[in-house]
Design a protein around this motif. Structure first.
Motif, mmCIF file in Angstrom:
data_model
loop_
_atom_site.group_PDB
_atom_site.id
_atom_site.type_symbol
_atom_site.label_atom_id
_atom_site.label_comp_id
_atom_site.label_asym_id
_atom_site.label_seq_id
_atom_site.Cartn_x
_atom_site.Cartn_y
_atom_site.Cartn_z
ATOM 1 N N ALA A 114 -7.858 5.111 5.010
ATOM 2 C CA ALA A 114 -8.651 6.317 5.263
ATOM 3 C C ALA A 114 -7.787 7.559 5.400
ATOM 4 C CB ALA A 114 -9.501 6.132 6.519
ATOM 5 N N GLN A 115 -6.488 7.373 5.627
ATOM 6 C CA GLN A 115 -5.594 8.520 5.792
ATOM 7 C C GLN A 115 -5.089 9.071 4.460
ATOM 8 O OE1 GLN A 115 -2.810 6.534 8.448
ATOM 9 N NE2 GLN A 115 -3.598 7.677 10.201
ATOM 10 N N ILE A 116 -5.336 8.352 3.372
ATOM 11 C CA ILE A 116 -5.001 8.877 2.053
ATOM 12 C C ILE A 116 -5.973 10.004 1.738
ATOM 13 C CG2 ILE A 116 -4.786 8.322 -0.412
ATOM 14 C CD1 ILE A 116 -4.419 5.393 0.404
ATOM 15 N N PRO A 117 -5.507 11.139 1.228
ATOM 16 C CA PRO A 117 -6.441 12.223 0.881
ATOM 17 C C PRO A 117 -7.569 11.701 -0.011
ATOM 18 C CG PRO A 117 -4.194 13.009 0.759
ATOM 19 C CD PRO A 117 -4.110 11.534 1.021
ATOM 20 N N THR B 99 1.032 13.304 1.010
ATOM 21 C CA THR B 99 0.923 12.122 1.887
ATOM 22 C C THR B 99 1.557 10.914 1.195
ATOM 23 O OG1 THR B 99 -1.161 12.959 2.804
ATOM 24 C CG2 THR B 99 -0.671 10.630 3.149
ATOM 25 N N LEU B 100 2.336 10.151 1.947
ATOM 26 C CA LEU B 100 2.963 8.943 1.428
ATOM 27 C C LEU B 100 2.148 7.725 1.830
ATOM 28 C CD1 LEU B 100 6.706 9.689 2.315
ATOM 29 C CD2 LEU B 100 5.567 10.013 0.108
ATOM 30 N N ARG B 101 1.800 6.901 0.832
ATOM 31 C CA ARG B 101 1.113 5.655 1.143
ATOM 32 C C ARG B 101 2.131 4.511 1.137
ATOM 33 N NH1 ARG B 101 -3.412 1.952 -1.890
ATOM 34 N NH2 ARG B 101 -4.066 0.882 0.003
ATOM 35 N N ILE B 102 2.248 3.804 2.235
ATOM 36 C CA ILE B 102 3.229 2.738 2.385
ATOM 37 C C ILE B 102 2.591 1.401 2.014
ATOM 38 C CG2 ILE B 102 4.925 1.685 3.914
ATOM 39 C CD1 ILE B 102 5.220 4.749 3.447
ATOM 40 N N LEU B 103 3.280 0.636 1.163
ATOM 41 C CA LEU B 103 2.788 -0.683 0.769
ATOM 42 C C LEU B 103 3.457 -1.801 1.568
ATOM 43 C CD1 LEU B 103 2.628 -0.352 -3.137
ATOM 44 C CD2 LEU B 103 0.749 -0.122 -1.487
ATOM 45 N N GLY C 18 5.583 12.935 -10.231
ATOM 46 C CA GLY C 18 4.939 12.253 -9.123
ATOM 47 C C GLY C 18 5.935 11.458 -8.288
ATOM 48 N N ALA C 19 6.828 10.731 -8.973
ATOM 49 C CA ALA C 19 7.799 9.900 -8.260
ATOM 50 C C ALA C 19 8.770 10.746 -7.441
ATOM 51 C CB ALA C 19 8.560 9.030 -9.262
ATOM 52 N N ILE C 20 9.285 11.817 -8.039
ATOM 53 C CA ILE C 20 10.241 12.662 -7.320
ATOM 54 C C ILE C 20 9.553 13.430 -6.197
ATOM 55 C CG2 ILE C 20 11.856 14.591 -7.506
ATOM 56 C CD1 ILE C 20 12.891 11.988 -8.719
ATOM 57 N N ASP C 21 8.312 13.853 -6.408
ATOM 58 C CA ASP C 21 7.574 14.513 -5.314
ATOM 59 C C ASP C 21 7.430 13.568 -4.121
ATOM 60 O OD1 ASP C 21 7.314 16.865 -6.676
ATOM 61 O OD2 ASP C 21 5.193 16.630 -7.160
ATOM 62 N N CYS C 22 7.139 12.290 -4.403
ATOM 63 C CA CYS C 22 7.065 11.294 -3.322
ATOM 64 C C CYS C 22 8.400 11.175 -2.602
ATOM 65 C CB CYS C 22 6.656 9.932 -3.884
ATOM 66 S SG CYS C 22 4.912 9.757 -4.305
ATOM 67 N N LEU C 23 9.485 11.117 -3.368
ATOM 68 C CA LEU C 23 10.800 10.919 -2.767
ATOM 69 C C LEU C 23 11.286 12.165 -2.020
ATOM 70 C CD1 LEU C 23 12.527 8.792 -5.546
ATOM 71 C CD2 LEU C 23 11.749 8.031 -3.286
ATOM 72 N N LYS C 24 10.858 13.320 -2.474
ATOM 73 C CA LYS C 24 11.166 14.535 -1.705
ATOM 74 C C LYS C 24 10.480 14.470 -0.344
ATOM 75 C CE LYS C 24 11.724 17.723 -5.629
ATOM 76 N NZ LYS C 24 11.070 18.845 -6.374
ATOM 77 N N LEU C 25 9.212 14.080 -0.340
ATOM 78 C CA LEU C 25 8.504 13.905 0.926
ATOM 79 C C LEU C 25 9.176 12.848 1.784
ATOM 80 C CD1 LEU C 25 4.722 13.931 -0.138
ATOM 81 C CD2 LEU C 25 5.881 15.631 1.282
ATOM 82 N N ALA C 26 9.739 11.835 1.109
ATOM 83 C CA ALA C 26 10.395 10.735 1.822
ATOM 84 C C ALA C 26 11.770 11.123 2.357
ATOM 85 C CB ALA C 26 10.522 9.534 0.892
#
Length: 376
Positions: free
Chosen positions: A330-333, A301-305, A85-93
C-alpha cells in the motif's frame, strides 16, 4: 557507509551473476551491496522464467544485501528508459558506486560515448553512420554488444553525479545460446532448460526451475492474437509503445500466423526488432496505455523485495535519510501499484489456482527477510 549498486534481471540467477556479485564487492569495497532487479517481466519484453520473489531470495543468499524492484514500466522498455529507471532507483538508494558487466571492459570508451549526443537506443545505427569519436575506434572495430550499450545508457544517467562507475569483463556473450562451461548466458540456460538439457552446473536455481511454472511469452499468444484481431486499430494506437503504425503490422501478422514463433518471426523486420515487437506485445497484454504512462509521477519510492541483516540496517539508514521505502504494498505510489498488481495478474494467469494465489498474496505483502547469505 559505502553502498555499491548493481542492475540485474537474474533470468535466472546463474554462476556468472555470482561472479558479478563477488567482483562488485571486491572492486567497490562496499559495506552494502544493493541490486535493482526487474520484476516478473524483463527488458527484452518477456515474462521472467521464474517469479521475482524466488530470484530476489536467491540473490540475497548469494551475497546481495538488499534487492529493490525496478518498476514494471522501466523494466520493459528500451535501453535508455531501462537505464533511467534503474539509475533513478539507485540514486534514491544512496549508492556511491556502480559495477556493471561489459563486453569491451573499456570504461574510457564507454564514457566518451556517454558524453556524446548519440541516443543510446540508436547507438549501433549512429556508429555505422559515422557519428563516432577518435577514442571510440576500439568499440567501432566490432559490433556494439548489449551490455556495452546498456553501459553507455547507465553512464549517461550517472553524468553530473558523484557515483563512481566500474566495469567488469563479461566473458559470455549475452545472446550465446550454447552452454560451453559453468558460466553460461541466461539465454543459453533458458534454452537448455526448455529443451530438457542438464543445467545443473550452470545455475543454483535448478531446483526452483524444476518446481515452478516457467512462464513463456508464447503461452499468451492465443490471448494476444484474440486482442489484436478483435480490437480497432485506433484503439490499439493508444497502447503504450504502439507507434509508427505498428498496430496494423501486428494485426496483419496475427491474422495469418497460427503460432507465436511464426508471428514473432514474421513481425520482426528491419524496422521492428524482435525485442521491440515483444515489448509492444507485453504492453498490449497488460493493457498499458500511453496516457497512463504519461501520467506516472516521478519515481520517489523504493520497493524492497528481499534483504538480509545488513540490508535491515541499511534500510534503517535510508529511513534516517528520509528516503521513501515501501515495506508494504500500500505504500507504493498508487499509479505504480496498480501497474504492478495488473502485471502480476497476467503473469500468474498461466498457473494453477494455488500458485496463482500464492504469488498474488506475495505481491500485496511485504519484502522477504533472508537470514543466510552463504551459498548452498
Amino acid at each position: 557507509m559505502k553502498i555499491c549498486g548493481i542492475i540485474v534481471e537474474y533470468n535466472p540467477f546463474h554462476n556468472g551473476h555470482y561472479h558479478h556479485i563477488q567482483r562488485a564487492r571486491e572492486i567497490s569495497q562496499c559495506d552494502v551491496l544493493v541490486a535493482v532487479m526487474s520484476g516478473n517481466f524483463v527488458q527484452r519484453g518477456e515474462p521472467a522464467i521464474i517469479d521475482k520473489w524466488q530470484r530476489a531470495k536467491k540473490a540475497v543468499e548469494y551475497g546481495v544485501d538488499c534487492v529493490i524492484e525496478l518498476p514494471y514500466i522501466y523494466a520493459t522498455q528500451s535501453a535508455s528508459h531501462f537505464a533511467k529507471g534503474a539509475i533513478d532507483c539507485l540514486k534514491l538508494a544512496q549508492i556511491d558506486s556502480l559495477v556493471f558487466g561489459s563486453e569491451s571492459n573499456n570504461l574510457e570508451e564507454l564514457q566518451e560515448m556517454a558524453d556524446s549526443c548519440i541516443h543510446v537506443d540508436h547507438l549501433k545505427e549512429s556508429l555505422h553512420a559515422g557519428h563516432s569519436f577518435p577514442k571510440s575506434y576500439g568499440l567501432l572495430a566490432k559490433e556494439m554488444e548489449p551490455n556495452d550499450i546498456l553501459g553507455v545508457a547507465y553512464l549517461k544517467e550517472l553524468n553530473n553525479t558523484a557515483i563512481k562507475p566500474y566495469t567488469i569483463q563479461r566473458t559470455v556473450h549475452y545472446h550465446d545460446q550454447m552452454i560451453h562451461q559453468q558460466i553460461a548466458s541466461a539465454s543459453a540456460i533458458r534454452k537448455a532448460f526448455f529443451n530438457h538439457t542438464n543445467i545443473q552446473d550452470t545455475t543454483p536455481m535448478t531446483q526452483e526451475l524444476e518446481n515452478s511454472v516457467c512462464v513463456q511469452l508464447k503461452d499468451f499468444y492465443p490471448y494476444l492474437r484474440t486482442i489484436l484481431l478483435t480490437s480497432n486499430p485506433k484503439e490499439l494506437s493508444n497502447i503504450f509503445l504502439f507507434n509508427e503504425g505498428i498496430e496494423n503490422h501486428l494485426i496483419n501478422q496475427a491474422m495469418h500466423c497460427a503460432t507465436f514463433e511464426e508471428f514473432l518471426n514474421k513481425s520482426t523486420t528491419r524496422r521492428y526488432t524482435t525485442s521491440r515487437i515483444q515489448r509492444s506485445c507485453i504492453q498490449l497484454l497488460n493493457r498499458v496505455t500511453k496516457e497512463e504512462v504519461m501520467n506516472l509521477p516521478p519515481l520517489d519510492t523504493l520497493r524492497i523485495l528481499a534483504f538480509n541483516e545488513t540490508g535491515r540496517n541499511y534500510l534503517k539508514f535510508l529511513s534516517e535519510k528520509e528516503i521513501k521505502v515501501a515495506s508494504k504494498f500500500a505504500q507504493i505510489p498508487e499509479a505504480y501499484r496498480k501497474l504492478e498488481f495488473r502485471t502480476t495478474l497476467l503473469y500468474t494467469s498461466q498457473m494453477d489456482e494455488t500458485k496463482r494465489d500464492e504469488l498474488i498474496k506475495k505481491e500485496i505483502g511485504g519484502p522477504q527477510y533472508i537470514k543466510s547469505t552463504t551459498p548452498q
